[in-house]
Scaffold this motif. Structure first.
Motif, PDB file in Angstrom:
ATOM      1  N   ILE A 144     -18.664  13.862   0.473  1.00 51.37           N
ATOM      2  CA  ILE A 144     -18.881  14.523  -0.817  1.00 51.37           C
ATOM      3  C   ILE A 144     -18.397  15.981  -0.824  1.00 51.37           C
ATOM      4  CG2 ILE A 144     -20.664  15.298  -2.446  1.00 51.37           C
ATOM      5  CD1 ILE A 144     -22.165  12.652  -1.792  1.00 51.37           C
ATOM      6  N   GLU A 148     -15.681  17.403  -3.480  1.00 48.43           N
ATOM      7  CA  GLU A 148     -16.024  18.466  -4.431  1.00 48.43           C
ATOM      8  C   GLU A 148     -15.046  19.633  -4.320  1.00 48.43           C
ATOM      9  OE1 GLU A 148     -20.824  17.954  -5.045  1.00 48.43           O
ATOM     10  OE2 GLU A 148     -20.121  19.111  -3.303  1.00 48.43           O
ATOM     11  N   ASN A 161     -11.105   6.482  -2.790  1.00 53.62           N
ATOM     12  CA  ASN A 161     -11.517   6.990  -1.488  1.00 53.62           C
ATOM     13  C   ASN A 161     -11.752   5.781  -0.597  1.00 53.62           C
ATOM     14  OD1 ASN A 161     -12.398   8.616   0.640  1.00 53.62           O
ATOM     15  ND2 ASN A 161     -14.431   8.973  -0.216  1.00 53.62           N
ATOM     16  N   GLU A 173     -25.146   6.622  -0.850  1.00 55.52           N
ATOM     17  CA  GLU A 173     -25.055   7.936  -1.491  1.00 55.52           C
ATOM     18  C   GLU A 173     -23.617   8.268  -1.859  1.00 55.52           C
ATOM     19  OE1 GLU A 173     -26.163  12.655  -0.642  1.00 55.52           O
ATOM     20  OE2 GLU A 173     -26.393  11.165   0.960  1.00 55.52           O
ATOM     21  N   LEU A 174     -22.696   8.020  -0.933  1.00 51.99           N
ATOM     22  CA  LEU A 174     -21.291   8.314  -1.208  1.00 51.99           C
ATOM     23  C   LEU A 174     -20.742   7.396  -2.294  1.00 51.99           C
ATOM     24  CD1 LEU A 174     -18.681   9.796  -0.685  1.00 51.99           C
ATOM     25  CD2 LEU A 174     -18.333   8.400   1.372  1.00 51.99           C
ATOM     26  N   PHE A 177     -21.788   8.697  -5.672  1.00 57.68           N
ATOM     27  CA  PHE A 177     -21.001   9.867  -6.069  1.00 57.68           C
ATOM     28  C   PHE A 177     -19.617   9.445  -6.569  1.00 57.68           C
ATOM     29  CE2 PHE A 177     -17.874  13.158  -5.138  1.00 57.68           C
ATOM     30  CZ  PHE A 177     -18.445  14.295  -5.704  1.00 57.68           C
ATOM     31  N   LEU A 178     -18.987   8.528  -5.836  1.00 55.42           N
ATOM     32  CA  LEU A 178     -17.656   8.066  -6.227  1.00 55.42           C
ATOM     33  C   LEU A 178     -17.700   7.387  -7.590  1.00 55.42           C
ATOM     34  CD1 LEU A 178     -16.427   6.680  -2.784  1.00 55.42           C
ATOM     35  CD2 LEU A 178     -15.841   8.863  -3.841  1.00 55.42           C
ATOM     36  N   LYS A 181     -17.834   9.833 -10.384  1.00 56.16           N
ATOM     37  CA  LYS A 181     -16.555  10.508 -10.610  1.00 56.16           C
ATOM     38  C   LYS A 181     -15.442   9.530 -11.005  1.00 56.16           C
ATOM     39  CE  LYS A 181     -17.945  14.649  -9.367  1.00 56.16           C
ATOM     40  NZ  LYS A 181     -18.022  15.768 -10.330  1.00 56.16           N
TER      41      LYS A 181
END
Length: 275
Positions: A144, A148, A161, A173-174, A177-178, A181
């Motif tokens: 992350i 960012e 990613n 968690e990752l 986030f992906l 986004k």
């Protein structure tokens, strides 16, 4: 075989959900492996300059007779070639080895944070996308904070990613986030480098559906909305690994696999330290 599924990247381009990975595919047999995969119906091939088999990928594509514009070819920038000018030069060499005038997706292979060149490398990839030689651009093994930083500094969000991801290392968690986004997650070592094929939970689900353990795990990635690049050089397994579109996992299956996640499940290098 049921028609393959695609995910739309945040730049609007479609990416096949299941592709062939050629990590550790011997250079002298990669062309045969790629040609076999394309003949079986694969549309996506994932290589990297570090794999030293880009020429075989290019030869396999030519040998297959499948039109280039029907395929999705990914390659990656290696750590020793990071930096703006070095990345541009390395990309040119990858294209030469592939025998192609563009790739569908070009990735920074690792953030290699001790070098602290990944931002400059990302700016080079932005240029390659603007030139149209890399149709889409992304990263691999980025955490992350790395993401960012490059997004904040350039305003350009990676299309994908590619990360280690399998039932024992699910990266929740990752992945969240992906998803936030609109960055597509691609799973490498999706079968846990074979270590999960004998897992009793996976075996039970496979028996229930009349599928192989590998097919169940690949379908798990697909059902999670990920792209996935299982690696094999065995023709029968290459064919089998793509044959995952005629069934889906139910909520009980997904819950059972979710319970396999382990904090110490990582098999490959830690991106915070590698490179």
């Amino acid at each position: 075989m049921t028609a393959q599924t695609f995910l739309k990247l945040n730049d609007g381009r479609p990416m096949p959900q299941v592709g062939l990975g050629v990590w550790q595919s011997p250079a002298d047999t990669t062309a045969d492996t790629v040609a076999t995969a394309l003949d079986a119906g694969y549309l996506a091939i994932d290589t990297a300059s570090a794999y030293r088999n880009e020429p075989g990928v290019g030869e396999g594509v030519k040998r297959s007779g499948v039109a280039r514009d029907k395929l999705f070819i990914t390659t990656k920038l290696w750590n020793e070639n990071q930096g703006y000018d070095a990345a541009l030069a390395a990309f040119d060499k990858s294209l030469q080895r592939l025998g192609m005038d563009y790739v569908d997706l070009y990735l920074i292979h690792w953030p290699a944070p001790t070098q602290d060149l990944y931002l400059d490398s990302w700016k080079a990839l932005v240029r390659l996308r603007e030139e149209g030689r890399a149709k889409s651009i992304g990263v691999s093994n980025f955490a992350i904070p790395h993401l960012e930083r490059i997004i904040g500094e350039t305003g350009v969000t990676p299309a994908a990613n590619q990360i280690e991801l399998h039932p024992r290392f699910q990266q929740g968690e990752l992945r969240a986030f992906l998803a936030e986004k609109a960055i597509v997650t691609t799973s490498w070592s999706p079968l846990g480098q074979g270590k999960l094929l004998d897992d009793p939970v996976i075996a039970g689900i496979a028996a229930k559906h009349g599928k192989t353990p590998a097919q169940v795990i690949i379908r798990w990635h697909v059902d999670l909305g990920l792209t996935v690049i299982p690696k094999s050089v065995t023709p029968a397994r290459i064919v089998s690994n793509l044959d995952v579109f005629g069934f889906s996992l139910d909520a009980a299956d997904m819950a059972a696999i979710a319970a396999l996640d382990a904090a110490d499940g990582r098999i490959g290098p830690d991106p915070a330290k590698f490179g």
